[in-house]
Write an enzyme that holds these catalytic residues in place. Structure first.
Site, PDB file in Angstrom:
ATOM      1  CG  HIS A   1      -1.792   4.840  -0.958  1.00 17.47           C
ATOM      2  ND1 HIS A   1      -2.700   5.335  -0.043  1.00 17.47           N
ATOM      3  CD2 HIS A   1      -2.426   3.814  -1.566  1.00 17.47           C
ATOM      4  CE1 HIS A   1      -3.825   4.638  -0.099  1.00 17.47           C
ATOM      5  NE2 HIS A   1      -3.665   3.699  -1.019  1.00 17.47           N
TER       6      HIS A   1
ATOM      7  NE  ARG B   1      -3.672   2.126   2.675  1.00 15.41           N
ATOM      8  CZ  ARG B   1      -3.628   2.747   3.860  1.00 15.41           C
ATOM      9  NH1 ARG B   1      -2.908   2.224   4.844  1.00 15.41           N
ATOM     10  NH2 ARG B   1      -4.292   3.855   4.069  1.00 15.41           N
TER      11      ARG B   1
ATOM     12  CD1 TRP C   1     -11.765  -6.124  -0.952  1.00 15.88           C
ATOM     13  CD2 TRP C   1      -9.947  -5.850   0.320  1.00 15.88           C
ATOM     14  NE1 TRP C   1     -11.554  -4.769  -0.812  1.00 15.88           N
ATOM     15  CE2 TRP C   1     -10.440  -4.567  -0.040  1.00 15.88           C
ATOM     16  CE3 TRP C   1      -8.788  -5.908   1.107  1.00 15.88           C
ATOM     17  CZ2 TRP C   1      -9.839  -3.378   0.360  1.00 15.88           C
ATOM     18  CZ3 TRP C   1      -8.184  -4.736   1.520  1.00 15.88           C
ATOM     19  CH2 TRP C   1      -8.708  -3.481   1.150  1.00 15.88           C
TER      20      TRP C   1
END
Length: 371
Positions: free
Chosen positions: A127, A123, A266
């Protein structure tokens, strides 16, 4: 009883049945590597020469620039260009040692989330790269501006202080490495060490300044729909197929209510990269979660998985859906497309002449080095 109490046995059961590769990879989750060796002494005089040459030019450049910041940026770019021109760069073996150290740090997660820092490192890489604007040619991985406020405080970056702190340990051991190279290499490590495909990568990013930080709003808002996704990703230069391919990274990790506001994983294997994200989107019955948090979906069967509105739109938008269906049916196809688009993502905002090689490198994962 909390989800934490039962997700591990449930995940093992599902991964064992659906993703035998994941079970294979779980056997090496603890490993060590040899300490990094000193850089070759023969490079030192050349580095000093380059540094002296560029530093001397810095004073002249400073006198004719509007600010010391501009001069310093130019100097850093000049150093990088000089390194490339003279072929003075750390070797691929040096970067492999960095890769190995990141892998050690990633796996030393204890009880953090699902036992790996891999998802949060990925991440960080995403990002720090996904702020690129192709029109203004600002943002991207080149300056690693998430080190500075206010970018570090943007809502989309909540919780990434964990990842940045972990990478400071590695930076201290390899101070010659730029933050942009370090963070994107960490993303490569995360994908490859969590059973994902090889990600072509090459170094060359430089460190910037707080004034290079990007404005808020350049990263996706998970509560939005297809128009928002297209606006965000088209701005970077990606198309519908690439949007869907990148979305598959949600197979890894989980959301945290104290960070994004959303909660849950998820997939049942959040530290193993598979195409289960796409399979679950179509195979499970998704209903809106009844809770006090932001709007998200949960699977009707176990109530233990989640999807964001930006995930579910992949099953509703006609263009997105055809790609998501294809990836649900063919993991090899998704791995190929995912590898290509992630490699591009990690290079957004980096001038071509800064890269130390025109050819991308394929870094060896820990298993390959053992064998």
């Amino acid at each position: 009883m909390s989800f934490t109490a039962f997700r591990a046995p449930l995940r093992r059961a599902v991964v064992s049945a659906a993703t035998p590769r994941a079970a294979f990879r779980s056997s090496y989750r603890r490993f060590t590597t040899t300490p990094p060796e000193p850089r070759p002494k023969s490079n030192t005089p050349l580095f000093i020469g380059i540094g002296a040459f560029v530093t001397a030019g810095a004073f002249a450049l400073y006198a004719y620039s509007d600010s010391g910041k501009d001069a310093a940026t130019s100097v850093k770019s000049g150093i990088q260009a000089a390194r490339v021109a003279t072929r003075f760069v750390p070797t691929k073996d040096d970067y492999q040692k960095v890769y190995n150290r990141i892998a050690e740090v990633m796996d030393d997660a204890g009880d953090y989330d699902d036992g790996s820092y891999g998802p949060v490192l990925l991440r960080l890489a995403w990002h720090s790269s996904g702020t690129y604007d192709k029109e203004t040619k600002t943002g991207g991985s080149n300056f690693a501006t998430m080190r500075f406020e206010p970018e570090s405080l943007h809502g989309a970056n909540n919780g990434l202080g964990v990842a940045r702190g972990l990478m400071e340990k590695v930076k201290a051991e390899f101070p010659w490495l730029s933050y942009g190279d370090l963070w994107t290499l960490a993303g490569v490590v995360a994908i490859q060490e969590m059973a994902g495909p090889k990600i072509p990568w090459r170094p060359g990013r430089i460190d910037g300044f707080a004034t290079d930080a990007t404005p808020d709003g350049r990263l996706p808002d998970a509560s939005q729909a297809s128009d928002h996704l297209r606006a965000i990703f088209y701005r970077m230069g990606f198309n519908d197929q690439e949007i869907v391919a990148l979305s598959g990274a949600h197979a890894l990790g989980r959301c945290h209510s104290d960070r994004s506001g959303f909660e849950g994983p998820w997939t049942f294997s959040p530290i193993t990269l598979t195409n289960d994200y796409y399979k679950l989107l179509f195979d499970e019955k998704w209903v809106w979660k009844k809770w006090n948090g932001p709007k998200q979906l949960e699977d009707k069967k176990t109530r233990s998985l989640m999807m964001l509105p930006t995930d579910y739109v992949l099953t509703q938008d006609k263009s997105f859906k055809k790609y998501a269906k294809a990836y649900a049916e063919d993991q090899d196809l998704w791995f190929k497309d995912f590898s290509n688009v992630v490699s591009r993502l990690f290079e957004l905002g980096v001038p071509e002449n800064q890269f130390v090689t025109s050819e991308h490198w394929i870094m060896k994962n820990v298993d390959e080095q053992k064998n």
